[in-house]
Design an enzyme around this catalytic site. Structure first.
Site, PDB file in Angstrom:
ATOM      1  N   GLY A 197       0.832  -1.193   0.000  1.00  0.00           N
ATOM      2  CA  GLY A 197       0.000   0.000   0.000  1.00  0.00           C
ATOM      3  C   GLY A 197       0.860   1.234   0.000  1.00  0.00           C
ATOM      4  N   PRO A 198       0.268   2.403  -0.222  1.00  0.00           N
ATOM      5  CG  PRO A 198      -1.205   3.958  -1.080  1.00  0.00           C
ATOM      6  CD  PRO A 198      -1.167   2.604  -0.452  1.00  0.00           C
ATOM      7  N   PRO A 199       2.748   4.753   1.132  1.00  0.00           N
ATOM      8  CG  PRO A 199       4.724   5.864   0.569  1.00  0.00           C
ATOM      9  CD  PRO A 199       3.425   5.384  -0.020  1.00  0.00           C
ATOM     10  N   GLY A 200       2.477   5.392   4.642  1.00  0.00           N
ATOM     11  CA  GLY A 200       1.624   6.006   5.655  1.00  0.00           C
ATOM     12  C   GLY A 200       0.308   5.310   5.895  1.00  0.00           C
ATOM     13  CE  LYS A 213       3.443  -0.344   3.553  1.00  0.00           C
ATOM     14  NZ  LYS A 213       2.777   0.932   3.237  1.00  0.00           N
ATOM     15  CB  THR A 214       5.329   0.039  10.632  1.00  0.00           C
ATOM     16  OG1 THR A 214       6.121   0.076   9.434  1.00  0.00           O
ATOM     17  CG2 THR A 214       6.237  -0.269  11.812  1.00  0.00           C
ATOM     18  CD  GLU A 235      -9.873   8.000 -10.813  1.00  0.00           C
ATOM     19  OE1 GLU A 235      -9.519   6.830 -11.095  1.00  0.00           O
ATOM     20  OE2 GLU A 235      -9.153   8.982 -11.015  1.00  0.00           O
TER      21      GLU A 235
END
Length: 636
Positions: free
Chosen positions: A237-240, A243-244, A448
């Site tokens: 997924g995108p940063p932020g 995930k961590t 979209e």
């Protein structure tokens, strides 16, 4: 680095590293006599180093501490009125650089004055290698430059004292890396990691984690064997997107230790042999504490063994070492491996095979209910539920990490006044957003949904489609939405596969033409646009894969070669144009045959701002046409 002297006494290697990163982002202004630029730096702890480097960019022939503040760093988090005065003073000069922590902190009255707002990432390993060669006249290898790139500039400035050999600096960094503990428990970090039950916005990942906790409990009690426990997961997924923090919450929910690792951390140990030893130590540490979770961050840094580049031999050995650890030839019972990445397409397919990291879950941006739940989790009962509604509704483009930062800033404001957290603190910490007009939002929705429906009809796996009714007030180009598709790694990539990709890229344009009568320039004119991506694929069809009029291949087409072909090969571009027009017609036909489905999905996306891929598949399957357009795929 030809524009600056390497004899400036106030600058050390750390400042030159920052200068290289800045100059690479604003290179066209090197010879400009007048400009005003806003820089957004990657690590705010290094802001003074970036300020010195920015001042050197303004005065490359003789940097000295001037009384003017043309390159002064301006912080808008604290004391905004005074900082605005500093910024206005700086902008009176012919050449001014203002440095910001985030784009949304640029004041509205300064935005029109700036020629551009540029994000400056941390210096890359390649830039660092070049600076060391230029400044010290010595060569360092990729491992050493990577070690320097991982360290913060402040740390480098402390370690890289004048006259100290680079080799000694590298040894010091390696010793520091050795002291970083691998096992991470929330109580050791001073953090109270949430439990998965308390977290929102994780969907399938949360469900998987809760089932894993139940399976580990059954394995501990002997009710099931290890072969019945899911041993691995890839999160992308995108940063932020959290995930961590998901890994931390998973460890707490399962009541097991969390061993944190990454390719960068293993690489920091030294050469390839040290890298492999560090990797094995991480797996050994997880086995010693079993049951445990081994979290491998930035898995896409390993790359793919099929990629051809000068470091391929190193990558092949590193990936082979990881595969051996994942296969558990030394025994992996009791160790669950969770990996995270931003770009799953870059990962070697062998890493994702059965028995390794065969389960892949995409974490998308949180929807409004999920954002409210994330705010609720971070405020921990200090604000009433109804006081979070505005914050959740106006942060549609933000990730879970952004929301956590907003709450931290709100708490800091409350602590400053020695009082409890209030709704006003939260509202003042929210980024400045502007409402997207109804016309723009409707156009984005139509665009979209076009991508989502065409991709679904063509059999591509849609994760979600989303639009944002508000955007940060930054003065730069903003994306109003997106349709996220998962890569089908084992699908045969025939000519039809590439035609499907081109049709998918052209689908947004086709939807605008079909439902609005004409399209705007949002699908073209910038790097990464729909039209540029479709053009790249069409060029690959003709000149890489031999699917077009010629069988010969140029080999892998990097960005430079691809752009060169567009300007130099008129016959190629004529073929490409024909392919693009054919696939645009194909996308338009698919949308026309599924017009009622599109209209219903447009209404829903306009109302809810995000739709899960499964809901789109159900809508298309219930009322759509899954096939129809006929084309000659024998040539393009």
């Amino acid at each position: 680095m030809k524009m600056i002297s390497h004899r400036l006494p106030q600058l050390g290697l750390a400042e030159y590293f920052a200068y290289s990163a800045i100059r690479s982002r604003i290179r066209p202004l090197c010879r400009a006599k007048c400009f005003a630029i806003g820089l957004v730096v990657d690590r705010w702890d290094d802001v003074e180093i970036y300020r010195a480097a920015a001042q050197a960019f303004i005065e490359p022939d003789g940097y000295h501490r001037m009384r003017d503040i043309s390159g002064e760093a301006v912080v808008f988090d604290d004391g905004p009125r005074r900082k605005l005065e500093i910024a206005r003073e700086a902008l009176r000069h012919e050449r001014a650089i203002l440095i910001f922590q985030r784009k949304d902190l640029v004041p509205a009255d300064i935005l029109p004055v700036l020629d551009a707002i540029v994000e400056v990432p941390r210096p890359t390993a390649r830039q660092i290698k070049g600076v060391v060669r230029w400044f010290r006249s010595i060569e360092i290898d990729d491992l050493q430059s990577g070690l320097l790139a991982e360290a913060g500039l402040n740390r480098l400035r402390l370690i890289m004292r004048p006259g100290r050999p680079v080799s000694r600096t590298l040894s010091a960094l390696a010793r520091i890396a050795e002291t970083v503990p691998e096992t991470v428990r929330s109580e050791e970090r001073g953090e109270a990691a949430p439990r998965l039950e308390e977290m929102a916005g994780y969907g399938a990942a949360r469900d998987w984690g809760l089932q894993l906790a139940a399976d580990l409990a059954d394995w501990r009690s002997g009710r099931i064997g290890w072969q019945d426990v899911d041993p691995g997961l890839l999160l992308s997924g995108p940063p932020g997107t959290g995930k961590t923090i998901f890994a931390k919450a998973l460890a707490r929910t399962c009541d097991v230790p969390l061993v944190h690792a990454s390719a960068a951390r293993w690489q920091a140990k030294g050469h390839l042999g040290d890298f492999l030893k560090a990797m094995i130590r991480s797996f050994d540490s997880a086995r010693a504490q079993a049951p445990s979770i081994l979290f491998i961050d930035e898995l896409d840094a390993f790359g793919d063994r099929a990629d051809e580049h000068q470091n391929r031999s190193y990558d092949v050995k590193a990936i082979n070492g990881l595969l051996e650890c994942l296969d558990g030839t030394l025994g992996r019972e009791g160790v669950v491996v969770v990996a995270a990445c931003n770009n799953p397409d870059l990962i070697d397919p062998a890493i994702l095979r059965s028995g390794r990291l065969d389960r892949h879950i995409v974490i998308g941006p949180p929807d409004t209910p999920a954002r409210k739940a994330i705010f609720r989790m971070h405020v921990a009962g200090e604000l009433a539920d109804e006081e979070l509604d505005i914050a959740a509704a106006t942060t549609s483009s933000l990730s879970g990490a952004d929301i956590a930062r907003i709450v931290r800033e709100a708490r800091r404001a409350a602590r400053k006044d020695r009082r409890p957290l209030e709704k006003a603190d939260l509202q003042s910490a929210l980024p400045h957003f502007v409402q997207v007009s109804d016309e723009q939002l409707r156009a984005a929705v139509i665009h979209e949904i076009g991508h989502a429906v065409v991709g679904t009809v063509l059999g591509l796996h849609l994760s979600y489609v989303a639009v944002s009714p508000v955007i940060p007030e930054t003065g730069t180009a903003q994306f109003l939405g997106g349709a996220c598709f998962e890569t089908e790694r084992w699908k045969r990539r025939t000519l039809q596969h590439y035609f499907d990709l081109i049709a998918l890229h052209m689908a947004g344009m086709a939807a605008e033409e079909l439902f609005l009568g004409l399209r705007d320039d949002g699908s073209s004119g910038h790097d990464g646009s729909d039209l540029e991506q479709a053009t790249k694929v069409a060029i690959e069809v003709e000149r890489l894969h031999g699917f077009g009029s010629r069988l010969a291949s140029y080999g892998p087409l990097n960005e430079r070669v691809s752009k060169s072909l567009r300007h130099s090969d008129a016959a190629l571009m004529k073929l490409v144009d024909t392919t693009l027009r054919t696939q645009l017609d194909r996308a338009r036909y698919i949308l026309g045959e599924n017009e009622q489905v599109c209209v219903e999905l447009q209404k829903r996306l306009l109302r809810e701002h995000q739709i899960a891929g499964e809901d789109v598949r159900l809508a298309v399957g219930a009322g759509g046409l899954l096939c129809g357009f006929q084309e000659d795929i024998g040539g393009s």
